[in-house]
Design an enzyme around this catalytic site. Structure first.
Site, PDB file in Angstrom:
ATOM      1  N   TYR A 109       1.095  -1.305  -0.125  1.00  0.00           N
ATOM      2  CA  TYR A 109      -0.211   0.006   0.150  1.00  0.00           C
ATOM      3  C   TYR A 109       0.810   1.094  -0.129  1.00  0.00           C
ATOM      4  CZ  TYR A 109      -3.670   3.441   1.132  1.00  0.00           C
ATOM      5  OH  TYR A 109      -4.331   4.652   1.036  1.00  0.00           O
ATOM      6  N   TRP A 111       1.121   5.612  -1.577  1.00  0.00           N
ATOM      7  CA  TRP A 111       0.657   6.722  -2.696  1.00  0.00           C
ATOM      8  C   TRP A 111       2.060   6.603  -3.583  1.00  0.00           C
ATOM      9  CZ3 TRP A 111      -2.462  11.446  -3.321  1.00  0.00           C
ATOM     10  CH2 TRP A 111      -3.647  11.043  -2.967  1.00  0.00           C
TER      11      TRP A 111
HETATM   12  N1  LIG Z   1      -2.453   8.054  12.441  1.00  0.00           N
HETATM   13  C1  LIG Z   1      -2.909   8.061  11.215  1.00  0.00           C
HETATM   14  N2  LIG Z   1      -2.277   7.466  10.361  1.00  0.00           N
HETATM   15  C2  LIG Z   1      -2.790   7.466   8.874  1.00  0.00           C
HETATM   16  C3  LIG Z   1      -3.692   8.179   8.619  1.00  0.00           C
HETATM   17  C4  LIG Z   1      -4.074   9.067   9.450  1.00  0.00           C
HETATM   18  O1  LIG Z   1      -5.259   9.956   9.148  1.00  0.00           O
HETATM   19  N3  LIG Z   1      -3.804   8.948  10.698  1.00  0.00           N
HETATM   20  N4  LIG Z   1      -3.892   8.408   6.885  1.00  0.00           N
HETATM   21  C5  LIG Z   1      -3.903   7.113   6.503  1.00  0.00           C
HETATM   22  C6  LIG Z   1      -4.056   7.496   4.907  1.00  0.00           C
HETATM   23  S1  LIG Z   1      -5.402   8.062   4.331  1.00  0.00           S
HETATM   24  C7  LIG Z   1      -3.096   7.088   4.019  1.00  0.00           C
HETATM   25  S2  LIG Z   1      -3.553   7.256   2.320  1.00  0.00           S
HETATM   26  C8  LIG Z   1      -1.714   6.376   4.336  1.00  0.00           C
HETATM   27  C9  LIG Z   1      -0.469   7.066   3.388  1.00  0.00           C
HETATM   28  O2  LIG Z   1       0.446   6.159   3.764  1.00  0.00           O
HETATM   29  P1  LIG Z   1       1.701   5.919   2.443  1.00  0.00           P
HETATM   30  O3  LIG Z   1       0.744   6.261   1.112  1.00  0.00           O
HETATM   31  O4  LIG Z   1       2.406   4.635   2.729  1.00  0.00           O
HETATM   32  O5  LIG Z   1       2.410   7.312   2.824  1.00  0.00           O
HETATM   33  P2  LIG Z   1       3.698   8.149   1.864  1.00  0.00           P
HETATM   34  O6  LIG Z   1       4.318   9.068   2.772  1.00  0.00           O
HETATM   35  O7  LIG Z   1       2.644   8.681   0.657  1.00  0.00           O
HETATM   36  O8  LIG Z   1       4.596   6.560   1.243  1.00  0.00           O
HETATM   37  C10 LIG Z   1       4.767   6.619  -0.252  1.00  0.00           C
HETATM   38  C11 LIG Z   1       6.368   6.439  -0.071  1.00  0.00           C
HETATM   39  O9  LIG Z   1       6.689   6.000  -1.640  1.00  0.00           O
HETATM   40  C12 LIG Z   1       7.944   6.334  -1.824  1.00  0.00           C
HETATM   41  N5  LIG Z   1       7.746   6.492  -3.277  1.00  0.00           N
HETATM   42  C13 LIG Z   1       7.512   7.842  -4.047  1.00  0.00           C
HETATM   43  N6  LIG Z   1       7.561   7.295  -5.434  1.00  0.00           N
HETATM   44  C14 LIG Z   1       8.002   6.467  -5.420  1.00  0.00           C
HETATM   45  C15 LIG Z   1       8.461   5.445  -6.692  1.00  0.00           C
HETATM   46  O10 LIG Z   1       8.482   5.940  -7.793  1.00  0.00           O
HETATM   47  N7  LIG Z   1       9.303   4.243  -6.439  1.00  0.00           N
HETATM   48  C16 LIG Z   1       9.242   3.888  -5.103  1.00  0.00           C
HETATM   49  N8  LIG Z   1       9.867   2.436  -5.017  1.00  0.00           N
HETATM   50  N9  LIG Z   1       8.893   4.509  -3.923  1.00  0.00           N
HETATM   51  C17 LIG Z   1       8.384   5.761  -4.294  1.00  0.00           C
HETATM   52  C18 LIG Z   1       7.892   7.721  -1.000  1.00  0.00           C
HETATM   53  O11 LIG Z   1       9.345   8.035  -0.968  1.00  0.00           O
HETATM   54  C19 LIG Z   1       7.328   7.405   0.324  1.00  0.00           C
HETATM   55  O12 LIG Z   1       8.221   6.857   1.199  1.00  0.00           O
HETATM   56  O13 LIG Z   1      -1.382   6.737   5.636  1.00  0.00           O
HETATM   57  C20 LIG Z   1      -2.654   6.423   6.613  1.00  0.00           C
HETATM   58  N10 LIG Z   1      -2.074   6.418   8.082  1.00  0.00           N
HETATM   59  N1  LIG Z   2      -1.575  18.296   2.141  1.00  0.00           N
HETATM   60  C1  LIG Z   2      -1.967  17.154   2.149  1.00  0.00           C
HETATM   61  N2  LIG Z   2      -3.143  16.771   1.629  1.00  0.00           N
HETATM   62  C2  LIG Z   2      -3.711  15.356   1.529  1.00  0.00           C
HETATM   63  C3  LIG Z   2      -2.850  14.488   2.184  1.00  0.00           C
HETATM   64  C4  LIG Z   2      -1.707  14.760   2.623  1.00  0.00           C
HETATM   65  O1  LIG Z   2      -1.061  13.930   3.134  1.00  0.00           O
HETATM   66  N3  LIG Z   2      -1.252  16.076   2.615  1.00  0.00           N
HETATM   67  N4  LIG Z   2      -3.447  13.030   2.095  1.00  0.00           N
HETATM   68  C5  LIG Z   2      -4.572  12.669   1.211  1.00  0.00           C
HETATM   69  C6  LIG Z   2      -5.132  11.669   1.592  1.00  0.00           C
HETATM   70  S1  LIG Z   2      -4.444  10.229   1.192  1.00  0.00           S
HETATM   71  C7  LIG Z   2      -6.361  11.596   2.215  1.00  0.00           C
HETATM   72  S2  LIG Z   2      -7.287  10.069   2.467  1.00  0.00           S
HETATM   73  C8  LIG Z   2      -7.149  12.737   2.553  1.00  0.00           C
HETATM   74  C9  LIG Z   2      -7.859  12.525   3.849  1.00  0.00           C
HETATM   75  O2  LIG Z   2      -8.575  13.430   4.219  1.00  0.00           O
HETATM   76  P1  LIG Z   2      -9.375  13.430   5.610  1.00  0.00           P
HETATM   77  O3  LIG Z   2      -9.591  12.203   6.162  1.00  0.00           O
HETATM   78  O4  LIG Z   2     -10.674  14.452   5.498  1.00  0.00           O
HETATM   79  O5  LIG Z   2      -8.155  14.195   6.344  1.00  0.00           O
HETATM   80  P2  LIG Z   2      -7.819  14.468   7.928  1.00  0.00           P
HETATM   81  O6  LIG Z   2      -6.864  15.595   7.728  1.00  0.00           O
HETATM   82  O7  LIG Z   2      -7.451  13.292   8.559  1.00  0.00           O
HETATM   83  O8  LIG Z   2      -9.157  15.126   8.333  1.00  0.00           O
HETATM   84  C10 LIG Z   2      -9.931  16.093   8.122  1.00  0.00           C
HETATM   85  C11 LIG Z   2     -10.329  17.033   9.382  1.00  0.00           C
HETATM   86  O9  LIG Z   2     -11.321  15.984  10.053  1.00  0.00           O
HETATM   87  C12 LIG Z   2     -11.659  16.437  11.483  1.00  0.00           C
HETATM   88  N5  LIG Z   2     -11.939  15.360  12.401  1.00  0.00           N
HETATM   89  C13 LIG Z   2     -11.269  14.457  12.688  1.00  0.00           C
HETATM   90  N6  LIG Z   2     -12.059  13.360  13.427  1.00  0.00           N
HETATM   91  C14 LIG Z   2     -13.275  14.129  13.509  1.00  0.00           C
HETATM   92  C15 LIG Z   2     -14.558  13.642  14.185  1.00  0.00           C
HETATM   93  O10 LIG Z   2     -14.705  12.712  15.013  1.00  0.00           O
HETATM   94  N7  LIG Z   2     -15.520  14.620  14.067  1.00  0.00           N
HETATM   95  C16 LIG Z   2     -15.577  15.775  13.190  1.00  0.00           C
HETATM   96  N8  LIG Z   2     -16.416  16.537  13.276  1.00  0.00           N
HETATM   97  N9  LIG Z   2     -14.163  16.250  12.532  1.00  0.00           N
HETATM   98  C17 LIG Z   2     -13.233  15.221  12.679  1.00  0.00           C
HETATM   99  C18 LIG Z   2      -9.925  17.035  11.823  1.00  0.00           C
HETATM  100  O11 LIG Z   2     -10.249  18.204  12.415  1.00  0.00           O
HETATM  101  C19 LIG Z   2      -9.209  17.246  10.627  1.00  0.00           C
HETATM  102  O12 LIG Z   2      -8.793  18.657  10.366  1.00  0.00           O
HETATM  103  O13 LIG Z   2      -6.479  13.868   2.459  1.00  0.00           O
HETATM  104  C20 LIG Z   2      -5.591  14.258   1.108  1.00  0.00           C
HETATM  105  N10 LIG Z   2      -5.047  15.395   1.282  1.00  0.00           N
HETATM  106 MO   LIG Z   3      -5.330   8.393   2.207  1.00  0.00          MO
END
Ligand SMILES: Nc1nc2c(c(=O)[nH]1)N[C@H]1C(S)=C(S)[C@@H](COP(=O)(O)OP(=O)(O)OC[C@H]3O[C@@H](n4cnc5c(=O)[nH]c(N)nc54)[C@H](O)[C@@H]3O)O[C@H]1N2
Ligand SMILES: Nc1nc2c(c(=O)[nH]1)N[C@H]1C(S)=C(S)[C@@H](COP(=O)(O)OP(=O)(O)OC[C@H]3O[C@@H](n4cnc5c(=O)[nH]c(N)nc54)[C@H](O)[C@@H]3O)O[C@H]1N2
Ligand SMILES: [Mo]
Length: 763
Positions: A109, A111
């Site tokens: 998994y 991005w």
């Molecule tokens: N506590 C908590 N944990 C969360 C979340 C949260 O809200 N709270 N959010 C979750 C969510 S929504 C998501 S989507 C995940 C994200 O989790 P990830 O998608 O695993 O996070 P990234 O940091 O984007 O990791 C991508 C990695 O790929 C590497 N990479 C980039 N391009 C390439 C390439 O071309 N080749 C190779 N081999 N590597 C590459 C980058 O250097 C980086 O280390 O985290 C989740 N974890």
């Molecule tokens: N710059 C930037 N943008 C991103 C990403 C990133 O890493 N960097 N990650 C991307 C990815 S993979 C994803 S999946 C999306 C995720 O998008 P989201 O899941 O919406 O992102 P979060 O920042 O975890 O949450 C948004 C807001 O929800 C509020 N929140 C949390 N828990 C609760 C709750 O129980 N109730 C209410 N009412 N509010 C709550 C928090 O205050 C938080 O600021 O974002 C994407 N956008």
């Molecule tokens: Mo995500």
């Protein structure tokens, strides 16, 4: 002209002396993301993986498969490419021969980068499919609960997200925008595959100044609607939004403000939900007074909001974060239920939103056409896990788990192969993850940077960045396809993931299957040509590859009709039924009820968050403004935000005062799972009893030899629970986290996450 695409936007790379000197935002982007500024210095920094490297204990055949507990603690030995590739091929061959393909986990998994051909995960999946298959993962960390629930009750999440009513329609028609979780536009910096024209913040600002739409920010954090200065703020207690929604629903039904016609013609199961809301089912009427006790919002405020919602053209939006929690299915189901009661689904400027503000593409009004994509082949292995159950799988091979109505068993994994993701960023309860990660015999990772994922692997192969290879950037619902021409030579000895898998497939005897005889540029041309008829079917005339490549980008025309979610279904639910069993919106689902899950019954239901008196602070770990997840945490934009080098955590002023904590202090944030250090920022815009920190600070244990050790840098996943949302979806539940916070009074340990690991020479 040369452009490149990143998830956070398109840029023109500026090259000087063969090095990346700057990233200039593409001229068409009126609200570019600053994250690009982190790229030039980082691309050439000491955090790059420069050469293939193998953990010392793994290099020695005597300790190769008995030293997994030393991952992350031993130095690496750098090897020439041929030797490293021979070793990977031998390990793959050995595991397949001894244990079969079901012992290989290739879920991988993450991005990765924006280019669609060099999408590391797709390349890995194609490679492993050619090799006979792999254990895969389903759904995503982003939307675990939503992806499983929504097909039962409305449609797939992808179908819904691709057709969200566009911002320009909302601008003209929406009178009341009620959003659970606000509209944090920092998150709309990105789209998977590359945002192009950043549209969310400009749209919000236009709407705010036009004054037609009132915005209600229902969130523990006021800044979640910072772009709408006069938004109303209802500081809900985290994890209690469903109670608030039930209170709103109670008023609608009680005061006869619900749309009975719409409920009868377009939904099923209303009577059972009504019974539950009015208290017939469990003896508890979900009145505004009842809701107020759960969610901390005044009953009068709830009642008047319900009346305003019924009297206005209203959108009810919910952000993804609410479903990344225990019982995360419920806020999404209840959002749909509330919108159905209002009866505005399918009308311009009314209905529900499941993620406005989460990504740039949602509501862009662009067509969902997505350009080039790499065919991944067929996976001969049927075993899978819901993506966030990885530690359970590694710790409990053979154990049973439930998922979406089925019973399955965790496979026994011997080899883990990862490309394009970071487990030590994305997974919960890192102390447990570290223990699980010691179990496999072999872990191979392709990485660009020395992330914790790379440091905890046995074999690390250096990957090029998008700037060092040709690719096509294209995302559904975005305006530009980008010809990503290589701007600089590969740094160090790094290679494209494709080149690595091609070399491995040659060693393993299936090179022709994997490469089909094409080099990377031939693949781009091939995938582009394959996309042209798909584009044409949507009325998009893609130019010939050479002219696209020459021009550097292609602007996807906007569809002539404005996009309104579920418009056709509303107009005629018989002619355009939903793909649910009833063809309608399922407020009650016989299918889900039939699964018999007490933690996800047949209709939206209230579950109180678990109490934890010793850990009274609810910790939200949200998306970072200054980076994408853990990507470019080592860059200047992210580093500039740190406090004493630690990730900032925002506390309510009173919570800080009662603990003797001041702004700029470093604090220890802890519960029984683990602890991390963070730098303090204070705000009155955070509900008391709540703290917020961004995810993505690189994991940096104080003492890797001591299990349970403190993270010195601010990785929230030290304390998050590794539990599934429910037996239905088993989604990530990171937001259900409780902690206590205290001032750190000891000497501050230096942050070492961005330094390369120790290297040794082969014995
Ligand atoms: N506590 C908590 N944990 C969360 C979340 C949260 O809200 N709270 N959010 C979750 C969510 S929504 C998501 S989507 C995940 C994200 O989790 P990830 O998608 O695993 O996070 P990234 O940091 O984007 O990791 C991508 C990695 O790929 C590497 N990479 C980039 N391009 C390439 C390439 O071309 N080749 C190779 N081999 N590597 C590459 C980058 O250097 C980086 O280390 O985290 C989740 N974890
Ligand atoms: N710059 C930037 N943008 C991103 C990403 C990133 O890493 N960097 N990650 C991307 C990815 S993979 C994803 S999946 C999306 C995720 O998008 P989201 O899941 O919406 O992102 P979060 O920042 O975890 O949450 C948004 C807001 O929800 C509020 N929140 C949390 N828990 C609760 C709750 O129980 N109730 C209410 N009412 N509010 C709550 C928090 O205050 C938080 O600021 O974002 C994407 N956008
Ligand atoms: Mo995500």
């Amino acid at each position: 002209m040369t452009f490149t695409s990143t998830h956070w936007g398109a840029y023109r790379p500026v090259i000087s002396d063969g090095r990346l000197a700057a990233m200039e935002p593409a001229p068409w982007d009126t609200d570019p993301s600053p994250i690009g500024r982190s790229m030039p210095a980082t691309n050439h920094s000491a955090t790059r993986v420069l050469r293939p490297a193998v953990r010392r204990g793994f290099l020695d055949p005597a300790t190769r498969h008995s030293s997994g507990h030393l991952r992350g603690r031993e130095p690496f030995v750098e090897l020439p490419w041929d030797e490293a590739l021979d070793l990977v091929a031998a390990e793959l061959g050995r595991v397949r021969k001894t244990y079969g393909n079901r012992a290989i986990f290739g879920g991988s998994y993450g991005w990765s980068s924006a280019g669609r051909f060099h999408h590391a995960q797709s390349q890995l999946h194609r490679f492993l499919n050619c090799f006979g298959g792999y254990v895969y993962s389903k759904d995503s960390y982003s939307l675990g609960a939503g992806r499983v629930l929504l097909p039962h009750i409305v449609d797939t999440m992808d179908a819904l997200l691709q057709h969200h009513t566009s911002w320009d329609v909302l601008e003209r028609h929406c009178e009341l925008f009620v959003s659970f979780g606000g509209l944090p536009s920092r998150n709309a910096q990105v789209s998977p595959g590359g945002a192009s024209v950043h549209g969310v913040r400009p749209a919000l600002r236009r709407m705010a100044s036009a004054g037609r739409t009132r915005f209600v920010n229902i969130s523990p954090i006021r800044a979640d609607m910072a772009d709408v200065p006069d938004a109303e703020w209802l500081p809900v207690r985290p994890g209690t939004d469903v109670a608030l929604m039930l209170g709103l629903a109670h008023v609608l039904i009680d005061e006869n403000l619900h749309d009975r016609g719409f409920l009868a013609s377009h939904t099923t199961g209303y009577e059972r939900v009504r019974d539950y809301i009015l208290g017939g089912a469990d003896g508890v009427p979900k009145t505004p007074e009842w809701a107020a006790r759960q969610c901390g919002i005044n009953a009068g405020t709830i009642a008047s909001l319900a009346r305003r919602m019924a009297a206005s053209r209203t959108v009810v939006n919910v952000v993804y974060a609410l479903q990344r929690a225990q019982h995360g299915e419920q806020p999404f189901w209840m959002t749909v239920t509330l919108a159905a009661l209002l009866g505005q689904v399918g009308l311009p400027g009314g209905g529900f939103g499941l993620g406005y503000g989460c990504m740039n593409y949602i509501g862009s009004g662009q067509s969902s056409f997505s350009g080039a994509r790499l065919p991944q082949g067929r996976n001969a292995v049927a075993d899978f896990i819901p993506v966030a159950r990885i530690a359970d799988m590694l710790l409990q091979p053979g154990a049973e788990f439930e998922y979406n109505g089925g019973r399955h068993r965790y496979p026994d994994i011997r080899l883990v192969y990862w490309a394009g993701g970071n487990v030590f960023h994305h997974h919960q309860d890192l102390n447990r993850t570290v223990a699980a990660w010691q179990r496999p015999q072999t872990i191979v990772t392709h990485e660009q940077y020395w992330t914790a994922q790379a440091r905890h692997s046995d074999i690390v192969l250096p990957a090029t960045t998008a700037l060092e290879r040709d690719d096509i950037g294209s995302a559904g619902n975005e305006r530009h396809m980008v010809a990503m021409r290589a701007a600089i030579a590969p740094v160090g000895a790094s290679r494209d993931d494709y080149a690595v898998f091609a070399a491995l497939s040659q060693r393993l005897g299936f090179e022709q299957d994997y490469t089909e005889g094409r080099d990377a540029l031939q693949w781009l041309r091939h995938l582009y040509d394959e996309a042209r008829p798909r584009a044409e079917a949507q009325g998009i005339d893609l130019p010939a590859f050479d002219s696209f490549w020459q021009a550097g980008h292609f602007e996807v025309p906007r569809p002539s009709r404005p996009v309104v979610l579920l418009e056709r279904f509303r107009a005629d639910p018989v002619a355009h039924p939903l793909p649910t069993p009833s063809g309608r919106i399922e407020l009650y689902s016989e299918t889900i009820a039939g699964f018999g899950y007490d933690d996800c019954p047949g209709h939206a239901r209230w579950f109180a968050p678990e109490a934890d008196a010793e850990h009274p602070i609810h910790l939200l770990s949200s998306q970072p403004a200054t980076r994408l997840h853990s990507q470019y945490d080592q860059g200047e934009v992210s580093r500039a935000s740190k406090i004493s080098g630690r990730e900032p955590i925002t506390l309510n002023t009173m919570d800080a005062a009662s603990r003797g904590i001041r702004v700029g202090d470093v604090v220890r944030v802890f519960n029984w799972r683990g602890a991390f250090l963070a730098g303090v920022s204070l705000s009155d815009g955070v509900r008391p009893g709540v703290a917020q920190i961004a995810t993505g600070a690189w994991y940096d244990p104080l003492d890797a030899d001591r299990p349970g050790s403190l993270d010195k840098h601010g990785n929230a996943n030290m304390v998050t629970p590794d539990i599934g949302s429910s037996r239905l979806a088993q989604g990530c539940a990171a937001q259900s986290t409780r902690v206590e916070i205290e001032r750190w009074t000891e000497t501050l340990p230096p942050v070492t996450a961005f330094e390369p690991p120790a290297f040794a020479v082969a014995a």
